[in-house]
Design an enzyme around this catalytic site. Structure first.
Site, PDB file in Angstrom:
ATOM      1  N   GLU A 159      52.908  92.591 175.162  1.00  0.00           N
ATOM      2  CA  GLU A 159      53.828  93.479 174.438  1.00  0.00           C
ATOM      3  C   GLU A 159      55.264  92.956 174.502  1.00  0.00           C
ATOM      4  O   GLU A 159      56.189  93.658 174.902  1.00  0.00           O
ATOM      5  CB  GLU A 159      53.726  94.921 174.942  1.00  0.00           C
ATOM      6  CG  GLU A 159      54.116  95.908 173.858  1.00  0.00           C
ATOM      7  CD  GLU A 159      53.820  97.367 174.196  1.00  0.00           C
ATOM      8  OE1 GLU A 159      54.167  98.223 173.344  1.00  0.00           O
ATOM      9  OE2 GLU A 159      53.267  97.664 175.271  1.00  0.00           O
ATOM     10  N   ASP A 167      46.658  93.814 179.449  1.00  0.00           N
ATOM     11  CA  ASP A 167      46.584  95.253 179.242  1.00  0.00           C
ATOM     12  C   ASP A 167      45.367  95.504 178.365  1.00  0.00           C
ATOM     13  O   ASP A 167      45.403  95.257 177.164  1.00  0.00           O
ATOM     14  CB  ASP A 167      47.874  95.730 178.566  1.00  0.00           C
ATOM     15  CG  ASP A 167      47.827  97.200 178.179  1.00  0.00           C
ATOM     16  OD1 ASP A 167      46.838  97.886 178.521  1.00  0.00           O
ATOM     17  OD2 ASP A 167      48.787  97.664 177.516  1.00  0.00           O
ATOM     18  N   ASN A 215      44.111  98.409 177.829  1.00  0.00           N
ATOM     19  CA  ASN A 215      44.223  99.750 177.233  1.00  0.00           C
ATOM     20  C   ASN A 215      42.926 100.545 177.394  1.00  0.00           C
ATOM     21  O   ASN A 215      42.545 101.328 176.523  1.00  0.00           O
ATOM     22  CB  ASN A 215      44.618  99.649 175.747  1.00  0.00           C
ATOM     23  CG  ASN A 215      46.114  99.830 175.533  1.00  0.00           C
ATOM     24  OD1 ASN A 215      46.711 100.758 176.064  1.00  0.00           O
ATOM     25  ND2 ASN A 215      46.720  98.933 174.770  1.00  0.00           N
ATOM     26  N   HIS A 258      54.428  99.851 182.680  1.00  0.00           N
ATOM     27  CA  HIS A 258      53.362  99.184 183.415  1.00  0.00           C
ATOM     28  C   HIS A 258      53.991  98.464 184.611  1.00  0.00           C
ATOM     29  O   HIS A 258      55.163  98.121 184.589  1.00  0.00           O
ATOM     30  CB  HIS A 258      52.676  98.107 182.565  1.00  0.00           C
ATOM     31  CG  HIS A 258      51.955  98.632 181.359  1.00  0.00           C
ATOM     32  ND1 HIS A 258      50.582  98.632 181.262  1.00  0.00           N
ATOM     33  CD2 HIS A 258      52.409  99.136 180.184  1.00  0.00           C
ATOM     34  CE1 HIS A 258      50.224  99.105 180.091  1.00  0.00           C
ATOM     35  NE2 HIS A 258      51.310  99.422 179.413  1.00  0.00           N
ATOM     36  N   ASN A 261      56.452  95.840 177.907  1.00  0.00           N
ATOM     37  CA  ASN A 261      56.914  96.853 176.949  1.00  0.00           C
ATOM     38  C   ASN A 261      58.273  96.461 176.353  1.00  0.00           C
ATOM     39  O   ASN A 261      59.214  97.252 176.344  1.00  0.00           O
ATOM     40  CB  ASN A 261      56.979  98.236 177.606  1.00  0.00           C
ATOM     41  CG  ASN A 261      57.115  99.359 176.586  1.00  0.00           C
ATOM     42  OD1 ASN A 261      57.004  99.148 175.389  1.00  0.00           O
ATOM     43  ND2 ASN A 261      57.381 100.561 177.067  1.00  0.00           N
TER      44      ASN A 261
END
Length: 253
Positions: free
Chosen positions: A35, A147, A149, A244, A9
């Site tokens: 990310e 990830d 999602n 995360h 992130n």
């Protein structure tokens, strides 16, 4: 081979929270990052060349958005993108090949509120399955890290009933995971662990992490022919710095 995957992130944000020290102490051979929200020109020397790792990046054209990276102790035979501009323009995939092992760092799109990007998400999912199939056909074993999602089953999130119409748990997303795992690929964490309450992402709101009100949306999946070479698959939920936590797989390639 110790392979760790982490949606940080924002790699510049997590650098301020001890990421480089964590990386060097991780004992990982390969670390897949999602990310990043940056391109290499914006990064410190510590993030670009954290000895003993070599770094590789795929950045989004849009500034401060998406992006993937791979840190590797051994130089891969090759580093490749997805090969599809729809997804490479958002820096969503990096593939590192080591002999006959392909390690993929993938940041699956978020389908967003009311499924605003669901079509894009499903197009990415379908393209990823085709990419994995092609790699396996070419003789590679694959570790698809990232990830996704998507929380696949009710066990994979704390409040499944109230999230059935929310991004990450939409019927179409779960159906794709059904397709993926019935097409010759194994969710390695669930192969080893059937327990509830195991999550890799928590909202920053409502003290969700402290209460363990989370979602398991970070995976390391392998082709069925490789599952017997997987020693372990774990969620490293004590590692902080992002919404995360990292996930880890140990394999004998």
């Amino acid at each position: 081979m110790n392979i760790i995957s982490w949606n940080v992130n924002g790699i510049r944000a997590v650098e301020k929270k001890g990421f480089i020290e964590w990386l060097k102490n991780s004992n990982a051979d390969v670390v897949c990052i999602q990310e990043t929200k940056a391109n290499p020109a914006q990064l410190s020397e510590g993030l670009l060349a954290p000895s003993p790792y070599k770094s590789y990046f795929s950045s989004a054209k849009k500034a401060g958005y998406s992006g993937t990276a791979i840190y590797s102790k051994v130089e891969p035979d090759s580093i490749e993108l997805m090969g599809d501009g729809r997804f490479d323009d958002e820096g969503r995939v990096l593939i590192a090949k080591y002999s006959k092992l392909a390690v993929i760092s993938a940041y699956f799109p978020n389908s967003q509120d009311a499924g605003a990007r669901l079509d894009y998400k499903l197009a990415f999912c379908d393209a990823m399955l085709k990419k994995c199939d092609l790699l396996v056909k070419d003789g590679f074993n694959i570790v698809l890290c990232g990830d996704y999602n998507i929380a696949h089953k009710p066990i994979d999130l704390a409040n499944p009933k109230s999230n059935e119409k929310n991004a990450g748990y939409l019927p179409e997303e779960r159906a794709w995971m059904d397709t993926f795992t019935s097409s010759g690929y194994v969710d390695t964490f669930r192969h080893f662990c059937k327990d509830a309450g195991q999550y890799s992402w928590w909202s920053y709101r409502f003290h969700a992490r402290e209460k363990n009100i989370g979602w398991r949306i970070d995976y390391q999946c392998v082709n069925e022919g490789f599952i017997n070479s997987v020693e372990s698959s774990k969620i490293l939920n004590s590692i902080t710095g992002s919404d995360h936590c990292p996930v880890q797989i140990i394999v004998n390639p």
